[in-house]
Design a protein around this motif. Structure first.
Motif, PDB file in Angstrom:
ATOM      1  N   VAL A 111       0.838  -1.210   0.000  1.00 18.52           N
ATOM      2  CA  VAL A 111       0.000   0.000   0.000  1.00 18.52           C
ATOM      3  C   VAL A 111       0.868   1.252   0.000  1.00 18.52           C
ATOM      4  CG1 VAL A 111      -1.714   1.309   1.314  1.00 18.52           C
ATOM      5  CG2 VAL A 111      -1.923  -1.174   1.116  1.00 18.52           C
ATOM      6  N   LEU A 112       1.966   1.208   0.749  1.00 17.41           N
ATOM      7  CA  LEU A 112       2.845   2.370   0.849  1.00 17.41           C
ATOM      8  C   LEU A 112       3.875   2.347  -0.271  1.00 17.41           C
ATOM      9  CD1 LEU A 112       3.498   2.403   4.708  1.00 17.41           C
ATOM     10  CD2 LEU A 112       1.566   3.345   3.423  1.00 17.41           C
ATOM     11  N   LEU A 113       4.244   3.524  -0.711  1.00 18.45           N
ATOM     12  CA  LEU A 113       5.258   3.628  -1.758  1.00 18.45           C
ATOM     13  C   LEU A 113       6.621   3.175  -1.244  1.00 18.45           C
ATOM     14  CD1 LEU A 113       5.924   4.615  -4.638  1.00 18.45           C
ATOM     15  CD2 LEU A 113       6.301   6.896  -3.663  1.00 18.45           C
ATOM     16  N   ASP A 114       6.947   3.570  -0.014  1.00 20.95           N
ATOM     17  CA  ASP A 114       8.236   3.227   0.578  1.00 20.95           C
ATOM     18  C   ASP A 114       8.169   3.520   2.070  1.00 20.95           C
ATOM     19  OD1 ASP A 114       8.538   6.060   0.847  1.00 20.95           O
ATOM     20  OD2 ASP A 114       9.475   6.166  -1.130  1.00 20.95           O
ATOM     21  N   ALA A 115       9.288   3.274   2.772  1.00 21.42           N
ATOM     22  CA  ALA A 115       9.326   3.475   4.219  1.00 21.42           C
ATOM     23  C   ALA A 115       9.208   4.944   4.610  1.00 21.42           C
ATOM     24  CB  ALA A 115      10.614   2.882   4.793  1.00 21.42           C
ATOM     25  N   GLY A 116       9.484   5.851   3.666  1.00 19.26           N
ATOM     26  CA  GLY A 116       9.314   7.276   3.940  1.00 19.26           C
ATOM     27  C   GLY A 116       7.871   7.657   4.187  1.00 19.26           C
ATOM     28  N   MET A 117       6.933   6.777   3.829  1.00 19.46           N
ATOM     29  CA  MET A 117       5.510   7.055   4.022  1.00 19.46           C
ATOM     30  C   MET A 117       4.956   6.454   5.312  1.00 19.46           C
ATOM     31  SD  MET A 117       3.733   6.842   0.273  1.00 19.46           S
ATOM     32  CE  MET A 117       2.181   7.343   1.030  1.00 19.46           C
ATOM     33  N   LEU A 118       5.828   6.108   6.245  1.00 21.25           N
ATOM     34  CA  LEU A 118       5.376   5.659   7.561  1.00 21.25           C
ATOM     35  C   LEU A 118       5.066   6.905   8.390  1.00 21.25           C
ATOM     36  CD1 LEU A 118       8.023   2.836   7.988  1.00 21.25           C
ATOM     37  CD2 LEU A 118       5.562   2.514   7.627  1.00 21.25           C
ATOM     38  N   TYR A 119       3.876   7.432   8.197  1.00 21.61           N
ATOM     39  CA  TYR A 119       3.505   8.748   8.721  1.00 21.61           C
ATOM     40  C   TYR A 119       2.911   8.663  10.128  1.00 21.61           C
ATOM     41  CZ  TYR A 119       3.970  10.446   3.875  1.00 21.61           C
ATOM     42  OH  TYR A 119       4.431  10.787   2.627  1.00 21.61           O
ATOM     43  N   PHE A 120       3.594   7.983  11.029  1.00 17.22           N
ATOM     44  CA  PHE A 120       3.079   7.818  12.385  1.00 17.22           C
ATOM     45  C   PHE A 120       3.064   9.158  13.124  1.00 17.22           C
ATOM     46  CE2 PHE A 120       5.708   3.668  12.089  1.00 17.22           C
ATOM     47  CZ  PHE A 120       4.777   3.103  11.230  1.00 17.22           C
ATOM     48  N   ASP A 121       2.231   9.256  14.162  1.00 22.77           N
ATOM     49  CA  ASP A 121       2.222  10.449  15.011  1.00 22.77           C
ATOM     50  C   ASP A 121       3.587  10.686  15.645  1.00 22.77           C
ATOM     51  OD1 ASP A 121      -0.450  10.862  14.453  1.00 22.77           O
ATOM     52  OD2 ASP A 121      -1.178   9.980  16.323  1.00 22.77           O
ATOM     53  N   ALA A 122       4.309   9.603  15.904  1.00 17.34           N
ATOM     54  CA  ALA A 122       5.695   9.674  16.377  1.00 17.34           C
ATOM     55  C   ALA A 122       6.396   8.410  15.895  1.00 17.34           C
ATOM     56  CB  ALA A 122       5.756   9.775  17.897  1.00 17.34           C
ATOM     57  N   ARG A 123       7.669   8.540  15.567  1.00 18.52           N
ATOM     58  CA  ARG A 123       8.384   7.407  14.994  1.00 18.52           C
ATOM     59  C   ARG A 123       9.886   7.562  15.261  1.00 18.52           C
ATOM     60  NH1 ARG A 123       8.042   9.080   8.496  1.00 18.52           N
ATOM     61  NH2 ARG A 123       9.574  10.781   8.615  1.00 18.52           N
TER      62      ARG A 123
END
Length: 376
Positions: A203-215
């Motif tokens: 679903v995500l293009l890449d790991a840069g799209m892990l748009y968590f509230d905090a990460r």
């Protein structure tokens, strides 16, 4: 002293009309130098990111934020634009994606979610000694992040209308498939597996799209708190950043003492975040400890009480407490924007008021006698 720093996404507007303008490529092409703070492209050409320096003290951070906003606005002025501290454009706009293969693919894959994303966030990086320590902190700060969002709220308008939210940016951002709160992980291995499962879904293009509230940051030894709106006032941005550092410090102290995370269910956290985005600091919240309804100032008081040990370690307790009380007293950027519309009658005057104030015009009224927005 635990290091910290911020990234601020600023909205670019036409100097004459006040309307959002696709000025980022011209700014980045002709910027005067490559020194800090750095200016970088974002998903839309109507915004630009300011990357501040790594700091150890609140005074350093405050100077970095002031320098970054000043530089972005000066570089924007060179191409007939201005850089303003609004987390959403108050008027209708059709954004222009930044020219890159990655952003073009995002536009193709994610449709209107990508095309309409023109929101400006405030990201706080806090140094951690290891990924294990960072995950332990993530597990223990998650319950408090909705209150951080409320204190930063600065996006009540969208498409020329009052949305009823204090942070409509959060509602827009939540449409991305990986946005929002995480579960309690318990270990670095569980965190990495969570990341892998999301990316492997396709679903995500890449790991840069892990748009968590905090990460955990992928590029720096930091924990990144991403939930906040871009703050209208520089002093509020400093308060939020110092509060985030204190929150992470407190979490790590608790972890080392064997204190378990609160462990609020993700679904309840989603409700708490939604309520905080709607209410800002003027309405009802979900209490971060009890999960029941409470007034906004009660949630903020609980946060300040919880984070006290971490703020004492950094010596920021008095400054952050005063800063938070100032926000509660005069309101957030969302409250100021609504005051401007109530006073002037036009949503477009929000931008004109900010650009006039930066230009030194006496026609720009202060939102409150005790504290007007500092620059853009």
């Amino acid at each position: 002293m635990r290091t910290f720093g911020v990234e601020e996404e600023l909205l670019l507007v036409d100097e004459r009309t006040g309307l959002p303008t696709a000025a980022a490529p011209r700014i980045l092409e002709w910027q005067a130098d490559e020194g800090a703070p750095a200016l970088e492209a974002e998903i839309q050409q109507e915004m630009i990111e300011v990357v501040g320096p790594v700091c150890t003290t609140v005074s350093q951070l405050a100077q970095g934020i002031a320098d970054g906003r000043r530089r972005a606005d000066a570089e924007a002025a060179d191409v007939g634009a201005r850089a303003v501290a609004l987390a959403t454009p108050p008027v209708a706009v059709h954004p222009h994606p930044s020219p890159s293969p990655r952003y073009e693919e995002m536009m193709r894959r994610y449709g209107v979610t990508a095309r309409r994303t023109l929101t400006c966030g405030f990201h706080v990086h806090v140094g951690v000694d290891s990924a294990e320590e960072g995950v332990a902190a993530l597990d223990r700060i998650r319950d408090w992040l909705p209150t951080i969002l409320a204190l930063s709220s600065n996006s009540p308008f969208w498409d020329g209308a009052d949305t009823g939210y204090a942070s409509y940016r959060n509602d827009v951002w939540s449409r991305w498939p990986s946005a929002g709160a995480n579960p309690v992980f318990g270990s670095e291995a569980a965190y990495r597996e969570h990341e892998r499962a999301l990316v492997d879904s396709g679903v995500l293009l890449d790991a840069g799209m892990l748009y968590f509230d905090a990460r955990l940051s992928r590029h720096h030894p930091t924990l990144e708190v991403r939930i906040a709106d871009l703050c209208l006032r520089e002093e509020d941005a400093v308060t939020i950043a110092a509060l985030c550092r204190g929150l992470v410090e407190t979490a790590i102290m608790d972890w080392r003492r064997g204190v378990s995370p609160i462990g609020t269910d993700q679904r309840v956290l989603r409700l708490a975040t939604w309520r905080a985005a709607l209410s800002g600091v003027r309405g009802e919240h979900v209490h971060p400890l009890t999960g029941g309804p409470c007034a906004a100032d009660s949630a903020v008081a609980a946060l300040l009480d919880h984070v006290r040990p971490g703020l004492e370690v950094s010596g920021d307790l008095e400054r952050v407490t005063d800063g938070v009380q100032a926000i509660l007293r005069r309101g957030t950027g969302a409250d100021w924007q609504r005051e401007q519309v109530a006073r002037r009658g036009l949503v477009g005057d929000i931008v004109r008021s900010l650009t006039a104030r930066r230009g030194g015009s006496d026609d720009a009224p202060a939102p409150h006698e005790e504290s007007a927005p500092a620059g853009v």
